[in-house]
Design a protein around this motif. Structure first.
Motif: not given
Length: 219
Positions: A15-26
């Motif tokens: 499960d490629f969660q890059i968008n979710k992770t990116t938003v959390e980092i921002l």
């Protein structure tokens, strides 16, 4: 029956969660931009960087994250890239991954072809708990999908011809399009129900998840 089934990893098996992770980092910075546009820019920059001279995937992620933030007027911190890179190995498989691959592995050799580096993807492979015959990475090939060298490298490493394998992937631009140009038989795992393109890149089989693979292969 193919001798090998080759799989894309992120988005297909993991499960490629890059968008979710990116938003959390921002964090609060996400409120300063059109978030949808930012995620599209970040996606497009990553794709462009895959065509540039080879760099490790961890560096590609950092470079792409910084370029996307620069383009959208956000302040990038080195810790942003570090957090993103650290998150990737923690991502786990989709629910259908292990049961389907365990079944397929009784009949075919299972191989991953991934835009990853060895140390990073090793954790994702452990998270799947599946017996893969081989894990082929961009680090080994010194090239990324969608460029042809990584596909040619996979054939050389496996010692096989394109007729010996079936390629299964979620990424249309990264996998389906280049593999079409190389004459590979393909199955598109369209988990997100996106529009395909049979006219220009067919014929290929489209499934919404992995569960249809055993039926497709008659096993």
């Amino acid at each position: 029956m193919p001798k090998y089934i080759t799989f894309d990893c992120y988005g297909t098996l993991i499960d490629f969660q890059i968008n979710k992770t990116t938003v959390e980092i921002l964090g609060e910075r996400a409120d300063l931009v059109d978030l949808h546009r930012f995620l599209v820019v970040f996606r497009d920059v990553r794709y462009y960087e895959c065509h540039a001279p080879y760099q490790r995937y961890s560096d590609l992620l950092r470079t792409s994250f910084k370029k996307a933030m620069d383009q959208c007027g956000l302040r990038y911190k080195n810790s942003d890239g570090d957090r993103l890179v650290a998150a990737v190995p923690t991502w786990g498989p989709f629910p259908d991954t292990k049961p389907v691959l365990d079944h397929l592995g009784q009949y075919c050799k299972l191989v991953i072809i991934s835009n990853a580096e060895d140390d990073m993807i090793a954790h994702n492979v452990d998270n799947m708990n599946v017996a893969f015959y081989d894990v082929i990475t961009a680090e080994q090939a010194r090239a990324y999908k969608p460029t042809p060298p990584i596909f040619y490298y996979a054939l050389r490493r496996l010692g096989c011809n394109k007729e010996d394998l079936l390629h299964v992937a979620q990424g249309f631009n990264y996998d389906m399009m280049p593999a079409h140009g190389l004459g590979w038989e393909r199955v598109w795992i369209n988990r997100n129900k996106r529009p395909g393109n049979q006219e220009d890149y067919g014929p290929y089989t489209e499934l919404h998840d992995l569960t249809g693979l055993p039926v497709l292969l008659g096993i």
